[in-house]
Design an enzyme around this catalytic site. Structure first.
Site, PDB file in Angstrom:
ATOM      1  CD  GLU A 188     -22.315   2.359-110.262  1.00  0.00           C
ATOM      2  OE1 GLU A 188     -22.414   1.694-109.226  1.00  0.00           O
ATOM      3  OE2 GLU A 188     -23.133   2.296-111.193  1.00  0.00           O
ATOM      4  CG  ASN A 231     -26.281   2.135-108.090  1.00  0.00           C
ATOM      5  OD1 ASN A 231     -27.430   2.540-108.278  1.00  0.00           O
ATOM      6  ND2 ASN A 231     -25.346   2.221-109.014  1.00  0.00           N
ATOM      7  CD  GLU A 312     -29.235   3.009-113.924  1.00  0.00           C
ATOM      8  OE1 GLU A 312     -28.933   3.208-115.097  1.00  0.00           O
ATOM      9  OE2 GLU A 312     -28.472   3.267-112.973  1.00  0.00           O
ATOM     10  NE  ARG A 345     -28.728  10.398-108.332  1.00  0.00           N
ATOM     11  CZ  ARG A 345     -28.392   9.494-109.237  1.00  0.00           C
ATOM     12  NH1 ARG A 345     -28.858   8.263-109.182  1.00  0.00           N
ATOM     13  NH2 ARG A 345     -27.591   9.816-110.231  1.00  0.00           N
ATOM     14  NE  ARG A 357     -32.584   6.329-119.707  1.00  0.00           N
ATOM     15  CZ  ARG A 357     -31.342   5.906-119.686  1.00  0.00           C
ATOM     16  NH1 ARG A 357     -31.018   4.782-120.293  1.00  0.00           N
ATOM     17  NH2 ARG A 357     -30.403   6.597-119.082  1.00  0.00           N
ATOM     18  CG  ASP A 386     -26.798   8.275-117.536  1.00  0.00           C
ATOM     19  OD1 ASP A 386     -26.458   9.078-116.658  1.00  0.00           O
ATOM     20  OD2 ASP A 386     -26.564   7.063-117.473  1.00  0.00           O
ATOM     21  CD  GLU A 408     -26.812  13.180-110.048  1.00  0.00           C
ATOM     22  OE1 GLU A 408     -27.695  13.113-109.164  1.00  0.00           O
ATOM     23  OE2 GLU A 408     -26.415  12.178-110.674  1.00  0.00           O
ATOM     24  CD  GLU A 414     -21.519   6.450-116.680  1.00  0.00           C
ATOM     25  OE1 GLU A 414     -21.891   7.229-115.785  1.00  0.00           O
ATOM     26  OE2 GLU A 414     -22.183   5.464-117.050  1.00  0.00           O
ATOM     27  CG  HIS A 542     -27.457   5.655-124.737  1.00  0.00           C
ATOM     28  ND1 HIS A 542     -27.153   4.334-124.962  1.00  0.00           N
ATOM     29  CD2 HIS A 542     -27.858   5.732-123.435  1.00  0.00           C
ATOM     30  CE1 HIS A 542     -27.376   3.636-123.848  1.00  0.00           C
ATOM     31  NE2 HIS A 542     -27.792   4.462-122.910  1.00  0.00           N
ATOM     32  CD1 TRP A 563     -30.600   0.988-120.162  1.00  0.00           C
ATOM     33  CD2 TRP A 563     -30.067  -1.066-119.472  1.00  0.00           C
ATOM     34  NE1 TRP A 563     -30.862   0.925-118.815  1.00  0.00           N
ATOM     35  CE2 TRP A 563     -30.543  -0.329-118.359  1.00  0.00           C
ATOM     36  CE3 TRP A 563     -29.679  -2.386-119.263  1.00  0.00           C
ATOM     37  CZ2 TRP A 563     -30.641  -0.865-117.070  1.00  0.00           C
ATOM     38  CZ3 TRP A 563     -29.766  -2.916-117.982  1.00  0.00           C
ATOM     39  CH2 TRP A 563     -30.253  -2.172-116.892  1.00  0.00           C
TER      40      TRP A 563
END
Ligand code: GCU
Length: 722
Positions: A188, A231, A312, A345, A357, A386, A408, A414, A542, A563
């Protein structure tokens, strides 16, 4: 060309390579390259000081020390060392612990070693001058291994070793890589091939990569690896996979790297046959207790669990009307008897779209401060959204003094151009770690929250989402290796400097040639700001494409509202930016008063966070006198221009390093230059619909219309599988 000629050409090329002894510089060796030192007089001095090498102990870790020293010294100094056993000879290097060496035990350094702790070490010179001897000592063999890597780094970077007095110990207890690797070997958000874990061939086949992976981690002090995706797939917790994991644990153990797993919260249902995963249900509690016992009976030094719950779509305690503490504490109790930890987390958001968010993690976790036992970390991303190219520090840092918060960071890029853009991330990490939370007055930095010194916790730590895959050079981009390296160095000491880390990484990975360093170090240091400028300047965030997150997508309007990109840019005819001030979503109130006040007021909000906290009119005057629109244009163009400068700078060092890596990087820079223009044009053309202002004529105008960018479709882009 006829085939015969072509083949004889290739044969000739290979013969030249073979005869000249040139080995492929494919990046596999990372920063542990140990090529012969370029400076002969420095090399000769080292040889004089290192006539013998003595390593005490017979454990696997002592063997690893011996192996590392012999390959390192042979590579750097072209001398074959036989590891001797007489520490009394002049000009020798002695490595050991008071337990494995009577020589070290009689040096009167025990007290000092105790202070430095199990992973700390001393490197110091005794008997100076002609008889000079260097001692690397620690309470434990793992500490001695860390000291050995430090010593080799001194040689690789051509430091003076004539009078060493080094005392080192890590500032954090848990320094982990988080692999987002799936059992089918996809990764991922992975951009460097498939997972390095070959689950199918484990446990019987041990890829030599596993050893080199452990060496690389130990060389920067990383002491744990969560090997599977957050995940999670519950299968990893079955006996079959636990034995595969044991094979990895055995390879990593001599290098001080513990294995950890992500725990799928619904595992008691999926592999345990229970009808519920309610953390307060007696059968569920018992299932996890038994599972922990089973894991520790197979892997006695198993590190613990990492959990993504109620986020998620992942299962979690809230499905049963319980909270995060209920879930975390149940798992913590199961692993506590064996010394394990749980990293729970804070990257959560539920099924209802919130007003902002950015506020969710704080709202869910801050009230739980004080409700966790000591072996639970709450693992918090550096920012509240994120892993964006730039985010202000997460407001949870400083807001949960009774709980160890694990930082983290994302090492895999990404949102920063995947593995095709050269972006050195240490300045991003450093900016966050240096940020002042002011919770206990000035100087209450995020680094001090993370290393535990602000609130004295037993455990402290960092997690880095790995950028490692099975590409020959591990990370895809030759410079992406620097992010793995820098992450480790900052996890060891969150106050290390990103520039110093870049310096040592360049020397170890490429060359000590000052001309090269003078060009490449600034290139690395500026690269993150460059990416921010061509992607999301002035606090924008974002704005990436749907799903794969690689290119621009400020228009993306599918999926749940939070999103979408317009949810974050809030671009309209008045202006742009998300109002998180006290007049807007009031996310600023989650920070301590002095930070809140600074971010809340338009005048005092740092411009790099302007559009993160404020909805600002297009004609707002920036500090440099430009209007917001013109300033944005300038940043986007400046970012794309900086990539061109990176290309020119890189061309200027041609010939100073091997051609393989030179051309690898220069081709990737071409991609980056084109993609920076893509980001710039797509974003500016999209926002221009709202600002209704021109891109000033002195800038090269976009040669495509907005709908061209909006209609670009990509499939099978790295990181997504469709
Ligand atoms: C991001 C990322 C996901 C990942 C998630 C997480 O949203 O896009 O792929 O699963 O972060 O951190 O859990």
């Amino acid at each position: 060309m006829d085939n015969k000629l072509k083949i004889s050409g290739i044969v000739l090329f290979l013969t030249i390579l073979f005869v000249s002894g040139v080995h492929a510089e494919n990046g596999y060796e990372l920063w542990l390259r140990y090529n012969p030192l370029e400076n002969q007089s420095v090399a000769n001095d080292y040889k004089k000081s290192l006539k013998e090498v003595v390593v005490f102990g017979n454990s696997e870790t002592s063997e690893a020390i011996k192996k590392e020293l012999s390959i390192g010294l042979k590579g750097l100094l072209s001398v074959e060392y036989k590891v001797g056993s007489n520490a009394e000879v002049d000009n020798c290097l002695v490595v050991g612990t008071p337990k494995n060496s009577p020589f070290i035990a009689q040096l009167s350094i025990n007290e000092k070693l105790q202070k430095l702790g199990d992973e700390g070490y001393l490197i110091y010179t005794i008997d100076k001058g002609a008889k000079q001897r260097i001692v690397i000592a620690s309470q434990t063999e793992i500490g001695a291994l860390y000291g050995t890597f430090h010593f080799l780094r001194l040689l690789q970077t051509q430091q003076n070793i004539s009078d060493l007095k080094i005392e080192e110990s890590p500032k954090t207890t848990h320094r982990l890589l988080n692999h987002w690797d799936n059992l089918d070997r996809t990764v991922e958000r992975g951009y460097a091939g498939f997972s390095i874990w070959d689950w199918h061939k484990l446990p019987d086949f041990i890829d030599t990569r596993y050893v080199d992976y452990a060496r690389a981690n130990a060389s920067v002090g990383i002491n744990g690896a969560v090997v599977n995706n957050v995940n999670a797939n519950a299968l990893i917790l079955t006996d079959q996979y636990l034995h595969k994991l044991l094979a990895l644990a055995k390879v990593f153990r001599p290098y001080g790297v513990k294995v950890y797993l992500t725990a799928r919260f619904s595992a008691p249902i999926e592999i345990g046959g229970l009808s519920t995963a309610d953390p307060l249900d007696a059968n569920v509690i018992n299932w996890w207790n038994e599972k922990a016992k089973e894991i520790y009976s197979i892997i006695p030094d198993f590190g613990g669990f990492l959990v993504k719950a109620n986020s998620e779509g992942q299962p979690g305690p809230q499905q049963y009307g319980r909270n995060h503490a209920d879930g975390a504490n149940m798992l913590a109790k199961a692993v506590a008897p064996f010394g394990g930890v749980v990293m729970w987390r804070a990257f959560v958001y539920d099924n209802n779209v919130p007003d902002d968010r950015a506020k969710q993690a704080y709202n869910e976790f801050q009230p739980l401060d004080g409700k966790f036992p000591e072996n639970v970390f709450v693992q918090v991303k550096n920012g509240a959204i994120d892993f964006q190219p730039r985010e202000p520090f997460h407001p949870l840092f400083g807001a949960m003094p009774k709980t160890p918060l694990m930082m983290e960071f994302q090492i895999t890029q990404e949102y920063l151009g995947c593995a095709t853009h050269l972006v050195y991330l240490a300045p991003l990490y450093e900016e966050c770690l240096d940020a002042d939370t002011y919770v206990k007055g000035e100087g209450s930095t995020v680094a001090k929250v993370v290393d535990g010194s602000l609130n004295s916790h037993k455990y402290s730590g960092m997690a880095g989402v790995s950028n490692i895959g099975n590409d020959i050079n591990w990370c895809g981009h030759p410079f992406a290796q620097a992010n793995w390296y820098a992450y480790g160095r900052l996890a060891w000491n969150p106050e290390n400097s990103s520039e110093q880390i870049a310096d040592e990484w360049i020397r170890q990975t490429f060359t000590n040639n000052q001309k090269f360093i003078d060009v490449v170090k600034p290139m690395m240091m500026n690269s993150r700001e460059t990416a921010v400028n061509y992607m999301t300047p002035l606090g924008l965030h974002h704005q990436m494409a749907w799903n794969h997150h690689w290119g621009p997508g400020p228009w993306v309007n599918i999926g749940r509202l939070d999103w979408t990109s317009p949810y974050y840019s809030k671009a309209d005819s008045f202006g742009i930016g998300f109002d998180r001030s006290s007049k807007g979503s009031n996310a600023v109130s989650q920070y301590s008063t002095s930070v809140k006040d600074k971010f809340d007021k338009l005048e005092s909000c740092p411009e790099e966070f302007l559009l993160w906290f404020h909805h600002v009119p297009w004609d707002y005057k920036l500090k440099n006198g430009q209007t917001l629109w013109n300033g944005m244009v300038d940043k986007y163009y400046g970012g794309a221009e900086s990539v061109k400068k990176m290309q020119n700078d890189w061309e200027s060092i041609k010939g100073l390093i091997d051609n393989e890596r030179f051309y690898h990087v220069s081709q990737l820079l071409n991609i980056q230059a084109n993609e920076a223009i893509w980001w710039r044009n797509a974003c500016l053309l999209y926002f221009q619909q709202f600002s209704k202002q021109p891109i000033p004529a002195n800038y090269e105008q976009p040669n495509k219309a907005l709908d061209y960018y909006q209609n670009l479709k990509f499939r099978f882009v790295p990181g997504i599988s469709n």
